[in-house]
Design an enzyme around this catalytic site. Structure first.
Site, PDB file in Angstrom:
ATOM      1  N   ARG A 214       0.831  -1.205   0.000  1.00 42.01           N
ATOM      2  CA  ARG A 214       0.000   0.000   0.000  1.00 42.01           C
ATOM      3  C   ARG A 214       0.866   1.256   0.000  1.00 42.01           C
ATOM      4  NH1 ARG A 214      -5.277  -1.463   3.701  1.00 42.01           N
ATOM      5  NH2 ARG A 214      -5.574  -3.516   2.782  1.00 42.01           N
ATOM      6  N   GLU A 216       0.781   3.991   1.213  1.00 40.56           N
ATOM      7  CA  GLU A 216       0.365   4.921   2.272  1.00 40.56           C
ATOM      8  C   GLU A 216       1.361   6.075   2.237  1.00 40.56           C
ATOM      9  OE1 GLU A 216      -2.200   4.013   4.265  1.00 40.56           O
ATOM     10  OE2 GLU A 216      -2.224   1.825   4.427  1.00 40.56           O
ATOM     11  N   ARG A 222       1.643   3.121  12.911  1.00 35.53           N
ATOM     12  CA  ARG A 222       0.847   1.900  12.731  1.00 35.53           C
ATOM     13  C   ARG A 222       0.636   1.504  11.274  1.00 35.53           C
ATOM     14  NH1 ARG A 222      -4.822   3.355  12.397  1.00 35.53           N
ATOM     15  NH2 ARG A 222      -4.905   5.598  12.113  1.00 35.53           N
ATOM     16  N   HIS A 223       1.341   2.181  10.355  1.00 31.50           N
ATOM     17  CA  HIS A 223       1.234   1.828   8.937  1.00 31.50           C
ATOM     18  C   HIS A 223       2.588   1.441   8.365  1.00 31.50           C
ATOM     19  CE1 HIS A 223      -2.565   4.219   9.195  1.00 31.50           C
ATOM     20  NE2 HIS A 223      -2.973   3.221   8.437  1.00 31.50           N
ATOM     21  N   GLU A 357      -7.346  -0.268  15.255  1.00 33.83           N
ATOM     22  CA  GLU A 357      -7.986  -1.239  14.355  1.00 33.83           C
ATOM     23  C   GLU A 357      -7.068  -2.437  14.127  1.00 33.83           C
ATOM     24  OE1 GLU A 357      -9.557   0.214  10.534  1.00 33.83           O
ATOM     25  OE2 GLU A 357      -8.995  -1.724   9.688  1.00 33.83           O
ATOM     26  N   SER A 360     -10.691  -5.514   9.551  1.00 32.94           N
ATOM     27  CA  SER A 360     -11.942  -5.082   8.942  1.00 32.94           C
ATOM     28  C   SER A 360     -12.533  -6.273   8.214  1.00 32.94           C
ATOM     29  CB  SER A 360     -11.707  -3.980   7.907  1.00 32.94           C
ATOM     30  OG  SER A 360     -11.416  -2.768   8.541  1.00 32.94           O
ATOM     31  N   ARG A 408      -0.084  -5.625  13.309  1.00 34.09           N
ATOM     32  CA  ARG A 408      -0.969  -4.949  14.282  1.00 34.09           C
ATOM     33  C   ARG A 408      -1.235  -5.863  15.483  1.00 34.09           C
ATOM     34  NH1 ARG A 408      -4.496  -0.771  11.694  1.00 34.09           N
ATOM     35  NH2 ARG A 408      -2.972   0.392  10.465  1.00 34.09           N
TER      36      ARG A 408
HETATM   37  P1  ATP Z   1      -6.293   1.772   8.722  1.00 34.23           P
HETATM   38  O1  ATP Z   1      -7.650   2.428   8.726  1.00 34.23           O
HETATM   39  O2  ATP Z   1      -5.786   1.441  10.087  1.00 34.23           O
HETATM   40  O3  ATP Z   1      -5.302   2.463   7.856  1.00 34.23           O
HETATM   41  P2  ATP Z   1      -7.431   0.049   6.734  1.00 34.23           P
HETATM   42  O4  ATP Z   1      -8.858   0.125   7.143  1.00 34.23           O
HETATM   43  O5  ATP Z   1      -6.954   0.852   5.608  1.00 34.23           O
HETATM   44  O6  ATP Z   1      -6.494   0.335   8.009  1.00 34.23           O
HETATM   45  P3  ATP Z   1      -7.925  -2.621   5.834  1.00 34.23           P
HETATM   46  O7  ATP Z   1      -7.970  -2.417   4.382  1.00 34.23           O
HETATM   47  O8  ATP Z   1      -9.191  -2.729   6.598  1.00 34.23           O
HETATM   48  O9  ATP Z   1      -7.019  -1.479   6.485  1.00 34.23           O
HETATM   49  O10 ATP Z   1      -6.955  -3.874   6.110  1.00 34.23           O
HETATM   50  C1  ATP Z   1      -7.224  -4.908   7.037  1.00 34.23           C
HETATM   51  C2  ATP Z   1      -6.217  -4.889   8.176  1.00 34.23           C
HETATM   52  O11 ATP Z   1      -4.878  -4.936   7.679  1.00 34.23           O
HETATM   53  C3  ATP Z   1      -6.239  -3.642   9.023  1.00 34.23           C
HETATM   54  O12 ATP Z   1      -7.272  -3.724   9.987  1.00 34.23           O
HETATM   55  C4  ATP Z   1      -4.867  -3.647   9.633  1.00 34.23           C
HETATM   56  O13 ATP Z   1      -4.779  -4.581  10.701  1.00 34.23           O
HETATM   57  C5  ATP Z   1      -4.003  -4.189   8.507  1.00 34.23           C
HETATM   58  N1  ATP Z   1      -3.402  -3.109   7.717  1.00 34.23           N
HETATM   59  C6  ATP Z   1      -3.966  -2.423   6.724  1.00 34.23           C
HETATM   60  N2  ATP Z   1      -3.154  -1.510   6.188  1.00 34.23           N
HETATM   61  C7  ATP Z   1      -1.984  -1.628   6.873  1.00 34.23           C
HETATM   62  C8  ATP Z   1      -0.730  -0.959   6.804  1.00 34.23           C
HETATM   63  N3  ATP Z   1      -0.503  -0.004   5.914  1.00 34.23           N
HETATM   64  N4  ATP Z   1       0.243  -1.334   7.649  1.00 34.23           N
HETATM   65  C9  ATP Z   1       0.020  -2.318   8.541  1.00 34.23           C
HETATM   66  N5  ATP Z   1      -1.133  -2.978   8.668  1.00 34.23           N
HETATM   67  C10 ATP Z   1      -2.146  -2.648   7.844  1.00 34.23           C
HETATM   68 MG    MG Z   2     -10.122  -1.261   7.797  1.00 28.66          MG
END
Ligand code: ATP
Ligand code: MG
Length: 434
Positions: A214, A216, A222-223, A357, A360, A408
């Site tokens: 991703r 990001e 936390r990312h 989180e 999801s 996480r």
């Molecule tokens: P956040 O809102 O915390 O950025 P997200 O809602 O974008 O997360 P999801 O697409 O729901 O993330 O991904 C499912 C799970 O994968 C998340 O709940 C989290 O535990 C993990 N996750 C997602 N993106 C990341 C990231 N960039 N780094 C680490 N863990 C991640």
């Molecule tokens: Mg999510």
């Protein structure tokens, strides 16, 4: 073998016998004709007491003048010792210096002062020699082992879906573009569309220990730009509560597994793992907004529960003794196109731990017409999803799933402030090496 036993495998039964150990020299204390060497291996440390008169002189010299972190193998007699750390010492007969470490070290292994994160990550191979850093990755391995056990017990099949994808994924997170011969391709942000397509195959329940890529933009604690997750999809569900039950069962299994199997590592880290009780609390999005409003935080219906509010909700839930809780039935607009609608809400949930989180998930849309509508409603083009949509037209059962981030889990379970502690070689905005 160069090594017969790890330091923690030697005990009173070995006293008086010969053993071969190997590892890294943590410390050398030389007192004339005797030297005390602390040798470190994966399991801990042991003391080698080298007596000049008991071994070839050349070997004594080489061994006792070896630099810190050099790799050695020692064959010697195990002797009980009240002074030595673990109750015994090794009196060497033969020592091989297998590789000398250069000096000075770019990072100390036993230094009292904690080096900064960048220095540690630049020298991750040495950083990982520290028992507390190693402990995180031993626990990580146990977490994955626990997950695999749980999925096997619940009749899930492990799959691997493509990480190089052609185009539009789900929207939302930015993708990394890669060159794919003459064309552009992308790194998969999650297995979402593929694991759903698996539901049209009759395999019914699949899991993947998946990589997420991703783009990001922002560096947060936390990312990561490259992370891992337990990612599952299951068919023939009634609604999202079947998925939530599977998820909380998994989390409980993992926490229990670590509490039962990783006491040594937890002690090294100075952490305790409290096994949660089931079921986890379930708070609807509407109720979450009410709870927040009672504390003076007013979020307009449909709005995102931002990081700060998420934390506050975590505090409120903790006051009620709930570390883990689900937030359920989000506004439809707040969730991706594949989340199953329920009026103006989605049959979707997040699993939270103390305001963070972890996961999801949702029941997904399985009706192809509705799915096309939802794609269009999100401003995406159904044409871009042809290969995916096709899987819905010839017999797709009701299904749902979740993604649960492995870093996480570790971060929250082990009380780590920064997610980078929980992956070997973190990728972030400013780091792509080593
Ligand atoms: P956040 O809102 O915390 O950025 P997200 O809602 O974008 O997360 P999801 O697409 O729901 O993330 O991904 C499912 C799970 O994968 C998340 O709940 C989290 O535990 C993990 N996750 C997602 N993106 C990341 C990231 N960039 N780094 C680490 N863990 C991640
Ligand atoms: Mg999510």
């Amino acid at each position: 073998m160069i090594r017969q036993k790890y330091s923690n495998e030697i005990g009173s039964a070995d006293y008086g016998t010969e053993v071969t150990v190997a590892g890294w020299i943590e410390d050398v204390r030389k007192l004339g004709s005797v030297a005390f060497i602390i040798l470190r291996d994966r399991a801990g440390t042991l003391q080698v007491t080298a007596l000049k008169k008991e071994m070839p002189i050349e070997q004594f010299k080489e061994f006792t003048s070896a630099t810190r972190e050099s790799v050695v193998s020692v064959r010697g007699i195990v002797q009980q010792s009240a002074q030595a750390r673990n109750g015994y010492e090794i009196l060497p007969k033969e020592v091989k210096v297998l590789n000398l470490a250069a000096a000075p070290l770019p990072l100390g292994v036993v230094d009292k002062v904690e080096a900064d994160m960048d220095t540690r990550l630049d020298n991750r191979f040495i950083d990982l020699r520290k028992p507390n850093v190693q402990a995180i990755f031993k626990i990580r391995s146990a977490v994955i082992q626990a997950g695999r056990e749980y999925f096997a017990q619940n009749k899930f099949i492990e799959v691997h879906t493509p990480k190089i994808i052609s185009a539009s994924s789900e929207g939302g997170t930015a993708l990394f573009k890669v060159k794919y011969f003459e064309n552009d391709a992308y790194l998969a942000q999650s297995p979402q569309l593929y694991k759903q397509m698996m539901m049209a195959t009759g395999l019914d329940r699949v899991f993947e220990i998946a990589w997420y890529f991703r783009a990001e933009e922002h560096n947060t604690r936390r990312h990561l730009n490259e992370s891992t997750a337990f990612d599952i999809e299951m068919a023939f569900i009634n609604d999202e509560t079947d998925v939530m039950n599977t998820l909380e069962g998994l989390v409980h299994y993992i926490w229990k597994y670590v509490a039962e199997n990783c006491q040594t590592e937890l002690k090294t880290l100075g952490k305790e793992v409290k096994v949660p009780t089931l079921p986890f609390a379930r708070v609807s999005y509407d109720d979450a907004l009410k709870l927040l409003a009672e504390r003076g935080r007013n979020i307009e219906w449909g709005g995102d529960i931002g990081t700060e509010d998420e934390k506050l909700l975590g505090d409120i839930m903790k006051e009620n003794g709930q570390d883990f809780y689900f937030i359920t039935r989000y506004p439809l607009a707040a969730k991706p196109f594949y989340a199953h609608p329920e009026g103006d809400k989605a049959r979707a949930f997040d699993l939270e731990y103390c305001g963070m989180e972890l996961s999801s998930g949702a029941q997904r849309v399985h009706d192809p017409k509705l799915l096309e509508e939802r794609i269009a409603a999100k401003g995406l083009n159904p044409k871009d999803f042809e290969a995916y949509l096709k899987a819905f037209k010839y017999g797709m059962p009701p299904h749902g799933g979740f993604g649960l981030g492995i870093e996480r889990i570790l971060m929250e379970m082990l009380g780590q402030d920064n997610i980078r502690e929980c992956i070997l070689f973190p990728r972030d905005r400013t780091r792509i090496s080593p």
